[in-house]
Design an enzyme around this catalytic site. Structure first.
Site, PDB file in Angstrom:
ATOM      1  N   GLU A 236     110.793 -17.697  24.175  1.00 22.31           N
ATOM      2  CA  GLU A 236     111.883 -17.600  25.152  1.00 22.31           C
ATOM      3  C   GLU A 236     111.392 -17.778  26.575  1.00 22.31           C
ATOM      4  OE1 GLU A 236     114.769 -14.647  22.561  1.00 22.31           O
ATOM      5  OE2 GLU A 236     114.113 -14.050  24.546  1.00 22.31           O
ATOM      6  N   HIS A 269     122.335 -15.709  23.774  1.00 24.20           N
ATOM      7  CA  HIS A 269     122.369 -14.516  22.925  1.00 24.20           C
ATOM      8  C   HIS A 269     123.739 -14.282  22.284  1.00 24.20           C
ATOM      9  CE1 HIS A 269     118.745 -13.800  25.284  1.00 24.20           C
ATOM     10  NE2 HIS A 269     118.378 -12.931  24.371  1.00 24.20           N
TER      11      HIS A 269
END
Length: 390
Positions: A236, A269
């Site tokens: 990430e 997300h």
């Protein structure tokens, strides 16, 4: 991605057109790669195994907060078991799903630097080190027979490599690894006090467990631990900080890039909604409210790690801070309000926040970490007075 095909009047793609196409690819890895679905025999055997024994509870901590306690990371969610969670018969904590997502996310993350390289070539933005300007350059130019006007031009140094621009460099690596992590631990002073108060073992026993090779060997064989503490933070931060910030900064400036980049990180997300709806983990309203809350704190955390990446010029600091926050989870403020030792605990929370704000600038002073690649990039674009660079 079709926006990347637009070209400006000069024949080159506009920076925003190229940026839009690359950002879409980086924030949605399944557009680049879809994991192969499990064969029918594998699915049947795994489902029989799940029915035979209950699924173990997820480990403490999730990626950057409480909702991550049941998952790994945005990058790990888009691939592995075919299409997204709606078509996957196994929960995302199942080892088979985690392993397949490991494969897909590592492949996509390895392709992300190529997108940055392509963006740099298409936009024509060249990254160079700080130019040596001054008396020495003018004198050497005159000695070579150049005119005074030509000799007064700054002398350009060799170009900065792509890995350096993405935060992979040795200069200042030790303070870049320690100081941001220390700063983050200061922010979590209250939760750390709460953890120590609730832990049944004393400090000596805790240190023995942490330093024991057997404990680390057990962690390294735990798929969920590897996902939450290693793979998710590394991939990430690589995609959303090391690859995305160098593309955003020349277009928006460093300040707006710090707050724009986390929006992609927060939106990535939203995939948790699919799994929660599939397994009916809560009401629809609660699921979407939880997703909105998760978007908020992941965006704030993304802005913080983007700030660290720019101020230190290293990727290792954001990765370590991400892994630490994954372990800690979102601070349990409500539990602290009901704790038997509430007053010292709340004092620890307040002291941690105060010290964090007080030490944020000194511990991220760019002079501690050497030259900053993103600041050099903006200097080349004519924006050398960026506040984050000093």
């Amino acid at each position: 991605a079709g926006a990347a095909a637009r070209v400006s009047s000069s024949g080159r793609p506009g920076p925003w057109a190229v940026l839009l196409g690359v950002c879409v690819l980086l924030s949605q890895p399944r557009l680049l790669l879809r994991g192969q679905p499990l064969r029918l025999e594998e699915r049947a055997s795994q489902v029989r195994g799940l029915r035979a024994r209950p699924e173990p509870a997820p480990p403490r901590g999730g990626a950057v907060g409480g909702a991550w306690r049941s998952g790994g990371g945005a990058a790990l969610s888009t691939g592995g078991c075919g299409p997204p969670e709606l078509n996957c018969p196994l929960r995302r904590d199942h080892p088979a799903v985690i392993k397949r997502r490991f494969t897909s996310v590592l492949v996509v993350s390895s392709l992300s630097p190529l997108c940055v390289l392509l963006w740099r070539e298409l936009t024509g933005i060249q990254v160079r080190r700080r130019r040596a300007e001054g008396k020495r350059g003018r004198i050497s130019g005159v000695l070579r027979g150049e005119s005074k006007t030509d000799a007064s031009f700054p002398v350009a140094q060799p170009g900065t490599s792509l890995l350096t621009l993405m935060g992979f460099r040795l200069e200042g690596i030790f303070p870049a690894a320690l100081l941001p992590l220390l700063l983050t631990m200061i922010l979590f002073l209250g939760p750390l006090m709460q953890l120590s108060m609730d832990c049944p073992c004393d400090l000596a026993d805790g240190l023995k467990v942490v330093l024991a090779p057997r404990s680390w060997a057990r962690c390294l064989t735990d798929m969920r631990w590897l996902r939450n503490q290693v793979i998710a933070p590394l991939t990430e931060e690589l995609v959303f900080r090391a690859c995305m910030l160098p593309m955003l900064a020349p277009c928006t400036g460093l300040g707006p890039a710090v707050f724009t980049c986390p929006l992609f990180f927060g939106v990535a997300h939203f995939h948790h909604i699919f799994e929660q709806l599939r397994f009916r983990q809560s009401s629809v309203g609660s699921i979407f409210l939880s997703a909105a809350f998760q978007f908020s704190y992941t965006a704030v955390f993304g802005a913080y790690t983007a700030f660290l990446f720019i101020r230190t010029g290293h990727l290792i600091g954001p990765v370590l801070c991400h892994s630490f926050c994954n372990y800690m989870g979102f601070p349990a403020v409500c539990a602290a309000l009901e704790h038997p030792q509430r007053r010292p605990l709340l004092a620890g929370y307040a002291l941690g926040v105060g010290l964090f704000l007080l030490l944020l600038q000194p511990l991220t002073d760019p002079r501690l970490y050497g030259s900053l690649p993103l600041c050099v990039l903006l200097e080349r674009a004519g924006d050398s007075e960026a506040p984050l660079c000093s």
